[in-house]
Design a protein around this motif. Structure first.
Motif, PDB file in Angstrom:
ATOM      1  N   LYS A   1       6.718  70.592  62.069  1.00  0.00           N
ATOM      2  CA  LYS A   1       6.207  69.383  62.713  1.00  0.00           C
ATOM      3  C   LYS A   1       7.332  68.364  62.897  1.00  0.00           C
ATOM      4  CE  LYS A   1       2.519  65.988  62.060  1.00  0.00           C
ATOM      5  NZ  LYS A   1       1.464  65.555  61.127  1.00  0.00           N
ATOM      6  N   ALA A   2       8.175  68.196  61.891  1.00  0.00           N
ATOM      7  CA  ALA A   2       9.283  67.234  61.961  1.00  0.00           C
ATOM      8  C   ALA A   2      10.340  67.670  62.975  1.00  0.00           C
ATOM      9  CB  ALA A   2       9.918  67.061  60.581  1.00  0.00           C
ATOM     10  N   ILE A   3      10.728  68.932  62.930  1.00  0.00           N
ATOM     11  CA  ILE A   3      11.765  69.443  63.834  1.00  0.00           C
ATOM     12  C   ILE A   3      11.341  69.305  65.292  1.00  0.00           C
ATOM     13  CG2 ILE A   3      12.906  71.569  64.629  1.00  0.00           C
ATOM     14  CD1 ILE A   3      12.991  72.444  61.660  1.00  0.00           C
ATOM     15  N   THR A   4      10.051  69.497  65.558  1.00  0.00           N
ATOM     16  CA  THR A   4       9.548  69.479  66.938  1.00  0.00           C
ATOM     17  C   THR A   4       8.932  68.131  67.321  1.00  0.00           C
ATOM     18  OG1 THR A   4       7.352  70.333  66.331  1.00  0.00           O
ATOM     19  CG2 THR A   4       9.087  71.965  66.843  1.00  0.00           C
ATOM     20  N   ASN A   5       9.160  67.112  66.513  1.00  0.00           N
ATOM     21  CA  ASN A   5       8.576  65.787  66.769  1.00  0.00           C
ATOM     22  C   ASN A   5       7.066  65.852  66.985  1.00  0.00           C
ATOM     23  OD1 ASN A   5      10.881  64.232  66.492  1.00  0.00           O
ATOM     24  ND2 ASN A   5      11.435  64.436  68.644  1.00  0.00           N
ATOM     25  N   GLY A   6       6.405  66.702  66.218  1.00  0.00           N
ATOM     26  CA  GLY A   6       4.958  66.801  66.270  1.00  0.00           C
ATOM     27  C   GLY A   6       4.413  67.654  67.411  1.00  0.00           C
ATOM     28  N   GLU A   7       5.277  68.229  68.232  1.00  0.00           N
ATOM     29  CA  GLU A   7       4.822  69.059  69.350  1.00  0.00           C
ATOM     30  C   GLU A   7       4.216  70.374  68.883  1.00  0.00           C
ATOM     31  OE1 GLU A   7       4.709  68.612  72.801  1.00  0.00           O
ATOM     32  OE2 GLU A   7       5.041  66.535  72.213  1.00  0.00           O
TER      33      GLU A   7
ATOM     34  N   GLN B   1       5.196  71.169  57.551  1.00  0.00           N
ATOM     35  CA  GLN B   1       5.740  69.826  57.763  1.00  0.00           C
ATOM     36  C   GLN B   1       7.132  69.862  58.380  1.00  0.00           C
ATOM     37  OE1 GLN B   1       3.689  67.032  57.446  1.00  0.00           O
ATOM     38  NE2 GLN B   1       2.386  68.849  57.353  1.00  0.00           N
ATOM     39  N   LYS B   2       7.928  70.858  58.012  1.00  0.00           N
ATOM     40  CA  LYS B   2       9.274  71.001  58.569  1.00  0.00           C
ATOM     41  C   LYS B   2       9.191  71.312  60.065  1.00  0.00           C
ATOM     42  CE  LYS B   2      13.027  71.005  56.809  1.00  0.00           C
ATOM     43  NZ  LYS B   2      13.963  69.862  56.704  1.00  0.00           N
TER      44      LYS B   2
ATOM     45  N   LYS C   1       2.437  72.323  65.748  1.00  0.00           N
ATOM     46  CA  LYS C   1       1.756  72.167  64.463  1.00  0.00           C
ATOM     47  C   LYS C   1       1.206  73.520  64.061  1.00  0.00           C
ATOM     48  CE  LYS C   1       0.576  67.489  65.617  1.00  0.00           C
ATOM     49  NZ  LYS C   1      -0.444  66.619  66.160  1.00  0.00           N
TER      50      LYS C   1
END
Length: 123
Positions: free
Chosen positions: A46-52, A43-44, A54
């Motif tokens: 995913k959040a750091i990369t704005n979902g780019e 989740q971290k 996974k």
């Protein structure tokens, strides 16, 4: 599924550029945070990369287990909300390896930047 394929099944939308970076990503996040559990890591990222980017569980957990077997991670099992949760933390050797991996990645980024952008060339 082939073990190597599971390791690289860390997906970015339409790209395979992150294939070999999973170990570095895990080590860097654990270096920034005292300890983390697997889902928290996914989740971290995913959040750091704005979902780019996974990271799948099929890629993450084999990597975590490998890092633990190499002596780079310690595992602590805690009871949270009536369930057991494994927290991963860097060992002293893991901290050293994080520095090595980040230096390696920085050098790679500089090299790639020089290849794709003439103003960054070493000439």
């Amino acid at each position: 599924m082939h073990k190597y394929f599971m390791y690289i099944y860390c997906v970015m939308k339409k790209s395979n550029l992150y294939k070999g970076s999973l170990t570095t990503i895990i080590l860097k996040l654990l270096n920034e945070h005292d300890k983390m559990y697997g889902y928290e890591i996914t989740q971290k990222v995913k959040a750091i990369t704005n979902g780019e980017l996974k990271i799948t569980e099929g890629a993450l957990y084999p990597s975590l287990h490998k890092l633990e077997a190499q002596g780079l991670l310690d595992v602590e099992v805690l009871k949270v909300d009536n369930r057991l949760r494994k927290y991963y933390k860097l060992t002293e050797e893991g901290v050293k390896e994080t520095v090595n991996k980040l230096n390696e990645l920085e050098q790679y980024i500089e090299t790639m930047r020089a290849l794709v952008n003439p103003k960054f060339r070493f000439e």
